[in-house]
Design a protein around this motif. Structure first.
Motif, PDB file in Angstrom:
ATOM      1  N   ASP A 214       0.851  -1.188   0.000  1.00 38.99           N
ATOM      2  CA  ASP A 214       0.000   0.000   0.000  1.00 38.99           C
ATOM      3  C   ASP A 214       0.884   1.234   0.000  1.00 38.99           C
TER       4      ASP A 214
ATOM      5  N   LYS B  16       0.630   5.632  -0.075  1.00 34.97           N
ATOM      6  CA  LYS B  16      -0.222   6.824   0.028  1.00 34.97           C
ATOM      7  C   LYS B  16       0.683   8.045  -0.110  1.00 34.97           C
TER       8      LYS B  16
ATOM      9  N   PHE C 185      -3.128  10.775  -3.238  1.00 33.39           N
ATOM     10  CA  PHE C 185      -3.230   9.616  -4.135  1.00 33.39           C
ATOM     11  C   PHE C 185      -2.915   8.352  -3.337  1.00 33.39           C
TER      12      PHE C 185
ATOM     13  N   ALA D 209      -2.645   3.781  -3.665  1.00 37.11           N
ATOM     14  CA  ALA D 209      -2.711   2.542  -4.452  1.00 37.11           C
ATOM     15  C   ALA D 209      -2.502   1.374  -3.511  1.00 37.11           C
ATOM     16  N   ASN D 210      -3.227   0.297  -3.756  1.00 37.81           N
ATOM     17  CA  ASN D 210      -3.171  -0.870  -2.878  1.00 37.81           C
ATOM     18  C   ASN D 210      -3.305  -2.129  -3.722  1.00 37.81           C
ATOM     19  N   THR D 211      -2.450  -3.116  -3.433  1.00 39.45           N
ATOM     20  CA  THR D 211      -2.560  -4.409  -4.116  1.00 39.45           C
ATOM     21  C   THR D 211      -2.529  -5.526  -3.085  1.00 39.45           C
TER      22      THR D 211
ATOM     23  N   PHE E 278      -6.585  -4.986  -6.884  1.00 37.46           N
ATOM     24  CA  PHE E 278      -5.885  -3.701  -6.966  1.00 37.46           C
ATOM     25  C   PHE E 278      -6.916  -2.592  -6.798  1.00 37.46           C
ATOM     26  N   SER E 279      -6.532  -1.569  -6.042  1.00 40.61           N
ATOM     27  CA  SER E 279      -7.390  -0.394  -5.909  1.00 40.61           C
ATOM     28  C   SER E 279      -6.525   0.853  -5.938  1.00 40.61           C
ATOM     29  N   GLY E 280      -7.042   1.878  -6.576  1.00 36.53           N
ATOM     30  CA  GLY E 280      -6.389   3.181  -6.602  1.00 36.53           C
ATOM     31  C   GLY E 280      -7.371   4.245  -6.161  1.00 36.53           C
ATOM     32  N   SER E 281      -6.875   5.291  -5.510  1.00 37.75           N
ATOM     33  CA  SER E 281      -7.782   6.308  -4.986  1.00 37.75           C
ATOM     34  C   SER E 281      -7.242   7.702  -5.255  1.00 37.75           C
TER      35      SER E 281
END
Length: 586
Positions: free
Chosen positions: A235, A237, A259, A261-263, A279-282
């Motif tokens: 993760d 940030k 910003f 991102a997490n995998t 996977f997620s991005g914010s």
């Protein structure tokens, strides 16, 4: 003394007595438990760090990081209540390096220590070790219920010319048993052991000046258990520097942009062999308008979610979605004693095997993992600080949640009377299930500082989950409450602590196992979908006395009402426990 202060002290004392049985038992309820000793707290030993300060002047600043000795309570851990630190926390007398050892009933052994040192003006290194073991409930269970828990971690602090860097790495090993067995005799129970190891490394860089970046956070971990389940996470940030604007002389504006991102990769090697690759991005923009002590915050959270999953029963599927969540809050400060606030938020929570094990270690090594989405959550409340004597916060809220996660018993997997059963196939394991729900909540906290050397804290929480299909939410208590007190005397040589926890009844499902009359080689199980697990009150006391500058003795009592209540169905906690030991500081 101020008459109002005298009245408040009297009421606070009466409240502590009246609710002592309510508040002493809240050891970790529904929270991820990490050994308290590994927490590193930054302390100011020179000038205050200020953002936007000129880098050339910041380079001369020497900040120190110190290990804060907040030792983990040696509480039994074959239940999800792993214990909390009920000893008082007065950090001004803490020394960075210490070693502690203790022993108590249930063959409880506690050993932990911390050491750190400064290599030069810019580098500091440290390490923390913790070990806790217990022989378990031998008189209550005919099979093994022991547990051993160990953790070792190290950290590095580097104070550079442009910012400060913190890196910590560690390893955790937890060895325990699926001991909450129902419907089997001891001669049929074989190996019910489970263990997992977790390795992590985290980094944090905080820039002195806000030219481009404010800070960067990186977290990563790998978990592996005895049943060949594995999970890896990473993760990151990144927060850009805030933009400061002004509207006249009374209103200022801060603009933020973050910003993330997490995998997550999870693989189960049992039952249906589920595999997940997520996977997620914010993107998180935010504007804050300030006027004196009041403010208005407007923002949102845009999340891109991508999930690939497969199992023995299902070929790989791919799901992609984009979510938008509102985030806004307003606070009106009439005075320090009276502040009104309200807002709305939401978000996407990625449910991981690592997090779920810390909440319920008795899970099957093959789970359905879905994200929980809080569509919206409204809240409002009032808070204040009366002369740094009483601090309070009362709030209420309502929200809509999609795919809320709950735990439930799975009963038997193999219904044959074969003796070679899996460790989690004795009617002793849990799985996950998901339901849409609405949440209504009321929560209040209060802290009272009647004396310089006394702190009283209280918390009361009401949470009601209503499921769309009218089911009962499993393992979600309606009421939770906590009272905590810390007191020092004899020139701070003697420290006393009290924690009380109360949890109301919970609903769950349960299976009754018996042998089939017509087919003696088979078991049959009957499910009760509305079983009540009783609430509990747990009282905990602690005391420590400093004999010399470097030597102190301590004693900790947990669950002093001696009620072996259940956190999960058939999983009892230890009864009354007393542990004593010695601590060396240097």
């Amino acid at each position: 003394m101020n008459p109002l202060r005298i009245i408040i002290i009297f009421l606070a004392g009466g409240t502590s007595l009246a609710f002592s049985q309510i508040k002493e038992e809240r050891l970790i309820l529904n929270k991820k438990r990490e050994p308290e000793v590994k927490r590193i707290e930054k302390k100011k030993t020179s000038v205050v760090v200020e953002k936007n300060f000129p880098p050339e002047e910041k380079s001369n600043e020497t900040l120190k990081y110190q290990i804060v000795n907040r030792p983990p309570v040696p509480d039994f851990k074959p239940s999800t209540i792993q214990g909390t630190d009920v000893s008082p926390d007065f950090s001004e007398n803490y020394q960075k390096n210490y070693f502690r050892i203790g022993y108590g009933n249930y063959n409880k052994i506690l050993t932990d220590g911390a050491i750190s040192g400064i290599l030069n003006d810019k580098v500091e290194l440290g390490a923390v070790v913790h070990y806790l073991s217990t022989s378990g409930l031998k008189k209550d269970y005919a099979w093994d219920s022991h547990q051993r828990y160990g953790n070792v971690s190290a950290f590095l602090n580097y104070f550079g010319d442009f910012g400060k860097l913190n890196v910590d790495a560690g390893a955790t090993l937890n060895n325990y048993n699926y001991y909450g067995i129902s419907g089997f005799t001891s001669d049929l129970v074989k190996n019910i052991e489970q263990n997992y190891s977790k390795f992590h490394i985290n980094g944090y860089y905080d820039f002195y000046s806000d030219n481009y970046l404010d800070n960067v956070k990186v977290k990563s971990s790998v978990l592996k258990d005895k049943l060949n389940s594995s999970e890896s996470q990473a993760d990151i940030k990144l927060n850009l520097s805030k933009l400061n604007l002004s509207l006249g002389q009374s209103i200022s504006i801060n603009a933020y942009l973050g910003f993330g991102a997490n995998t997550i990769v999870t693989e189960f090697d049992a039952l249906d062999h589920h595999k997940y690759n997520t996977f997620s991005g914010s993107l998180e923009p935010k504007l804050q308008f300030f006027s004196g002590r009041s403010y208005l915050s407007l923002g949102s959270d845009v999340v891109f979610y991508n999930n690939k999953r497969s199992s023995l029963l299902m070929s790989q599927t791919n799901q992609q979605k984009v979510y938008w969540f509102p985030k806004a809050e307003i606070l009106f400060s009439a005075s320090d004693e009276l502040q009104f606030f309200g807002g709305i938020d939401g978000g996407l929570k990625l449910n991981t095997y690592t997090d779920l094990l810390s909440e319920n270690p008795y899970l099957t090594p093959d789970l359905e993992l879905n994200p929980t989405r809080t569509k919206y959550h409204f809240y409002f409340g009032i808070k204040g600080d009366y002369d740094q004597f009483i601090k309070y916060n009362v709030r209420a809220g309502f929200g809509k949640i999609s795919d809320m996660l709950f735990f439930r018993s799975i009963g038997l997997i193999n219904r044959n009377t074969d003796e070679n059963r899996l460790a989690y196939d004795y009617n002793n394991a849990f799985s996950t299930y998901y339901r849409d729900a609405s949440l209504s909540e009321i929560e209040g906290q209060i802290s009272v500082f009647p004396l310089e050397n006394m702190i009283l804290n209280g918390e009361l929480k009401f949470q009601q989950y209503l499921l769309n299909d009218k089911e009962k939410p499993y393992y979600r208590p309606l009421i939770q409450a906590t009272i905590n007190a810390q007191y020092t005397l004899l020139d701070k040589k003697l420290k006393l602590g009290f924690t009380g926890i109360f949890v109301s009844d919970r609903t769950t499902n349960a299976f009754e196992v018996s042998q089939e009359n017509f087919y003696p080689n088979d078991y049959i199980s009957t499910e009760n979908t509305n079983k009540k697990i009783g609430g509990y009150a747990d009282l905990n006391l602690s005391a420590s006395y400093r004999i010399t500058k470097n030597i102190s003795i301590f004693a900790i009592g947990n669950n002093l009402l001696n009620t072996k209540y259940q956190t999960f169905n058939c999983y009892k906690v230890l009864g009354a426990q007393v542990l004593g030991g010695i601590k060396l500081t240097f």
